[in-house]
Design a protein around this motif. Structure first.
Motif, mmCIF file in Angstrom:
data_model
loop_
_atom_site.group_PDB
_atom_site.id
_atom_site.type_symbol
_atom_site.label_atom_id
_atom_site.label_comp_id
_atom_site.label_asym_id
_atom_site.label_seq_id
_atom_site.Cartn_x
_atom_site.Cartn_y
_atom_site.Cartn_z
ATOM 1 N N ILE A 107 0.820 -1.220 0.000
ATOM 2 C CA ILE A 107 0.000 0.000 0.000
ATOM 3 C C ILE A 107 0.856 1.274 0.000
ATOM 4 O O ILE A 107 0.714 2.136 -0.881
ATOM 5 C CB ILE A 107 -0.959 0.011 1.208
ATOM 6 N N THR A 108 1.734 1.400 0.979
ATOM 7 C CA THR A 108 2.573 2.606 1.080
ATOM 8 C C THR A 108 3.445 2.781 -0.151
ATOM 9 O O THR A 108 3.544 3.878 -0.719
ATOM 10 C CB THR A 108 3.473 2.539 2.328
ATOM 11 N N SER A 109 4.067 1.699 -0.594
ATOM 12 C CA SER A 109 5.035 1.791 -1.687
ATOM 13 C C SER A 109 4.384 2.026 -3.049
ATOM 14 O O SER A 109 4.986 2.659 -3.924
ATOM 15 C CB SER A 109 5.909 0.537 -1.705
ATOM 16 N N LEU A 110 3.170 1.532 -3.240
ATOM 17 C CA LEU A 110 2.440 1.886 -4.459
ATOM 18 C C LEU A 110 2.211 3.396 -4.494
ATOM 19 O O LEU A 110 2.325 4.034 -5.549
ATOM 20 C CB LEU A 110 1.096 1.149 -4.511
ATOM 21 N N GLY A 111 1.889 3.962 -3.325
ATOM 22 C CA GLY A 111 1.699 5.411 -3.233
ATOM 23 C C GLY A 111 2.957 6.165 -3.626
ATOM 24 O O GLY A 111 2.896 7.167 -4.352
ATOM 25 N N PHE A 112 4.113 5.686 -3.162
ATOM 26 C CA PHE A 112 5.376 6.305 -3.540
ATOM 27 C C PHE A 112 5.562 6.258 -5.060
ATOM 28 O O PHE A 112 5.979 7.237 -5.674
ATOM 29 C CB PHE A 112 6.553 5.582 -2.874
ATOM 30 N N GLY A 113 5.259 5.111 -5.647
ATOM 31 C CA GLY A 113 5.423 4.955 -7.091
ATOM 32 C C GLY A 113 4.513 5.875 -7.892
ATOM 33 O O GLY A 113 4.934 6.476 -8.890
ATOM 34 N N PHE A 114 3.246 5.996 -7.456
ATOM 35 C CA PHE A 114 2.303 6.881 -8.147
ATOM 36 C C PHE A 114 2.808 8.326 -8.129
ATOM 37 O O PHE A 114 2.811 9.009 -9.149
ATOM 38 C CB PHE A 114 0.925 6.818 -7.474
ATOM 39 N N ALA A 115 3.208 8.787 -6.940
ATOM 40 C CA ALA A 115 3.656 10.176 -6.790
ATOM 41 C C ALA A 115 4.962 10.421 -7.549
ATOM 42 O O ALA A 115 5.140 11.475 -8.158
ATOM 43 C CB ALA A 115 3.837 10.510 -5.311
ATOM 44 N N TYR A 116 5.847 9.435 -7.532
ATOM 45 C CA TYR A 116 7.162 9.577 -8.173
ATOM 46 C C TYR A 116 7.029 9.881 -9.661
ATOM 47 O O TYR A 116 7.559 10.873 -10.163
ATOM 48 C CB TYR A 116 7.971 8.298 -7.959
#
Length: 202
Positions: A107-116
């Protein structure tokens, strides 16, 4: 200052802020010892969580191509911010490695990927004349993010514990990235023409 120059500067400033926050993904090592010392996690489990995190981050980056066909850059980054907030908050309550792989690793890391990725493509669109320089600035802040958030994590953990650190950081990350996304809007067609004219003049 003309509106085009102002939007260029604002996109770079807030885009850099987003990357500083996304760089949190590399502060994981600062949480390993506290988690293993005070909870039931062991080194093999925390290592697997980081591996899942990197894979999910890369997956999130890849999925942005599909998302940007359906959502704006701003909306995609906001979704990322919500996932960061939710993932870190949920992670602060888990005591099971499998759940940690889901809450933080996915969950957290998908968020990082989307924002990146959504952030990078939108900010670069404002700087067709300085793509290399702008990319360098963003990636520098991204790299510094791990050190920055790692230092904050250690301060919080020393005062309290890793669960509290996740909660505090989750709130800060979520709010900072959510607000910053309001300034990450690619130039519209008429702005692209003005942008190129401005670049030509300068």
């Amino acid at each position: 200052m003309d509106i085009i120059k102002k939007k260029r500067i604002l996109s770079l400033i807030f885009g850099s802020l987003i990357y500083l926050n996304v760089g949190f993904i590399y502060s994981w090592s600062n949480y390993i010892d506290p988690m293993e010392y005070t909870s039931s996690f062991n080194r093999s489990q925390t290592s697997v969580t980081f591996t899942v995190s990197i894979i999910s981050f890369a997956t999130g980056c890849f999925l942005v191509g599909w998302m940007l066909k359906r959502f704006s850059s701003e909306a995609t980054i906001k979704i990322g911010a919500a996932l960061m907030f939710a993932g870190l908050l949920l992670s602060s309550f888990v005591s099971n490695a499998a759940f940690l792989n889901i809450t933080y690793g996915i969950i957290t890391s998908l968020g990082f990927g989307f924002a990146y990725t959504a952030n990078m493509t939108a900010v670069q669109a404002w700087f067709p004349d300085k793509i290399g320089t702008v990319s360098g600035v963003l990636l520098t802040l991204y790299g510094l993010g791990g050190t920055f958030w790692g230092a904050i994590a250690m301060k919080i953990v020393t005062i309290s514990n890793w669960m509290t650190a996740f909660r505090i950081v989750g709130i800060i990350l979520g709010i900072a990235v959510f607000i910053s996304s309001n300034f990450i809007i690619p130039p519209k067609q008429d702005e692209i023409e003005l942008l190129h004219n401005s670049i030509s003049v300068n």
